[in-house]
Design an enzyme around this catalytic site. Structure first.
Site, PDB file in Angstrom:
ATOM      1  N   GLY A 158       0.837  -1.193   0.000  1.00 14.62           N
ATOM      2  CA  GLY A 158       0.000   0.000   0.000  1.00 14.62           C
ATOM      3  C   GLY A 158       0.872   1.243   0.000  1.00 14.62           C
ATOM      4  O   GLY A 158       2.066   1.171   0.316  1.00 14.62           O
ATOM      5  N   CYS A 211       5.703  -0.120   7.632  1.00 16.36           N
ATOM      6  CA  CYS A 211       5.420   1.158   6.963  1.00 16.36           C
ATOM      7  C   CYS A 211       6.634   1.531   6.128  1.00 16.36           C
ATOM      8  O   CYS A 211       7.761   1.504   6.639  1.00 16.36           O
ATOM      9  CB  CYS A 211       5.122   2.238   7.998  1.00 16.36           C
ATOM     10  SG  CYS A 211       4.707   3.825   7.249  1.00 16.36           S
ATOM     11  N   HIS A 229      -4.614   1.699   7.804  1.00 17.43           N
ATOM     12  CA  HIS A 229      -3.247   2.226   7.845  1.00 17.43           C
ATOM     13  C   HIS A 229      -3.083   3.370   6.830  1.00 17.43           C
ATOM     14  O   HIS A 229      -2.536   4.431   7.157  1.00 17.43           O
ATOM     15  CB  HIS A 229      -2.280   1.072   7.548  1.00 17.43           C
ATOM     16  CG  HIS A 229      -0.832   1.423   7.514  1.00 17.43           C
ATOM     17  ND1 HIS A 229       0.083   0.942   8.431  1.00 17.43           N
ATOM     18  CD2 HIS A 229      -0.110   2.200   6.660  1.00 17.43           C
ATOM     19  CE1 HIS A 229       1.289   1.406   8.139  1.00 17.43           C
ATOM     20  NE2 HIS A 229       1.200   2.178   7.054  1.00 17.43           N
ATOM     21  N   GLU A 230      -3.587   3.151   5.605  1.00 18.27           N
ATOM     22  CA  GLU A 230      -3.402   4.166   4.549  1.00 18.27           C
ATOM     23  C   GLU A 230      -4.287   5.396   4.785  1.00 18.27           C
ATOM     24  O   GLU A 230      -3.857   6.535   4.547  1.00 18.27           O
ATOM     25  CB  GLU A 230      -3.688   3.571   3.162  1.00 18.27           C
ATOM     26  CG  GLU A 230      -2.819   2.379   2.763  1.00 18.27           C
ATOM     27  CD  GLU A 230      -1.327   2.623   2.876  1.00 18.27           C
ATOM     28  OE1 GLU A 230      -0.887   3.778   2.786  1.00 18.27           O
ATOM     29  OE2 GLU A 230      -0.591   1.642   3.077  1.00 18.27           O
TER      30      GLU A 230
END
Ligand code: K1U
Ligand code: ZN
Length: 210
Positions: A67, A115, A157-158
């Protein structure tokens, strides 16, 4: 001679288009303050946005990651790309423009997250097990997706990235401070070596290596 000239001729327009298509951009890392910005909604999906999305996929696949949010390239726009591992059911490339969580389950699930803006650091994070997300596709068409498993984790998360939130914000202060300190020190050392040896970023280094 005429034949040789024909063989050697390369259309400059084609070369420009080819180079323009190959754009792996630099992924910004903590403690870069831009990662804390709230990204702006997209008003119009134009050629600039389509090029940004192409570059985000190139950069995400190159990293590699599953992502990416535009702010990780330093661009504060609410754009997210995603392509989960082939093992997952939902394994296809996704573009989410102006993604918004419209519902989140009470039930939680825990996943060991990473990340690209905090490379090689992984920690377990608890989030909603299931979410509904409204978004626009590249044609400006509105959708609502119901996600669970890794897709739900990655979406949260995004979308956090688009609001200036990082997964380390869910950890204890001790763990968060420790990782921020480590990356701040690394950034300072990189700054020192840049002063000595030029100011190449990761993207330009990779381009030279290729
Ligand atoms: O937003 C990002 O920084 C990308 C991040 C997305 C993510 C991963 C795991 C849980 C939540 C969100 C990554 O892609 S980290 C790299 C990664 O997970 C991975 C890389 C290669 C193959 C498989 C996974
Ligand atoms: Zn991230």
């Amino acid at each position: 001679m005429e034949h040789a000239q024909k063989c050697l001729y390369i259309d400059p327009g084609w070369v420009t288009a080819y180079i323009a298509a190959m754009a792996i951009r630099e992924i910004i890392k903590i403690p870069d303050k831009r990662l804390r910005l709230k990204s702006e909604p997209i008003e119009k999906i134009d050629a600039g946005i389509r090029k940004l999305v192409e570059d985000m996929f190139e950069t995400m696949y190159d990293a590699p990651g599953i992502g990416l949010a535009a702010i990780q390239l330093g661009i504060a726009k609410r754009v997210v790309t995603m392509h989960l591992s082939k093992k997952e059911d939902e394994a296809k490339p996704y573009v989410f423009i102006n993604p918004k969580i419209t519902w989140a389950s009470e039930e939680k699930s825990t996943y060991e997250e990473g990340c690209l803006s905090i490379p090689e650091y992984y920690e377990e994070v608890e989030r909603s097990a299931e979410v509904k997300v409204e978004y626009l596709d590249l044609d400006g068409k509105s959708h609502e997706i119901t996600a669970k498993g890794l897709l739900a984790t990655c979406l949260q998360h995004e979308i956090d990235h688009t609001n200036g939130v990082l997964f380390i914000d869910y950890l204890s202060k001790l763990k968060r401070d420790r990782v921020i300190k480590k990356f701040t020190k690394a950034a300072k050392n990189e700054g020192k070596s840049e002063a000595k040896g030029g100011s190449k970023n990761e993207a330009s280094r990779k381009k030279e290596e290729a």
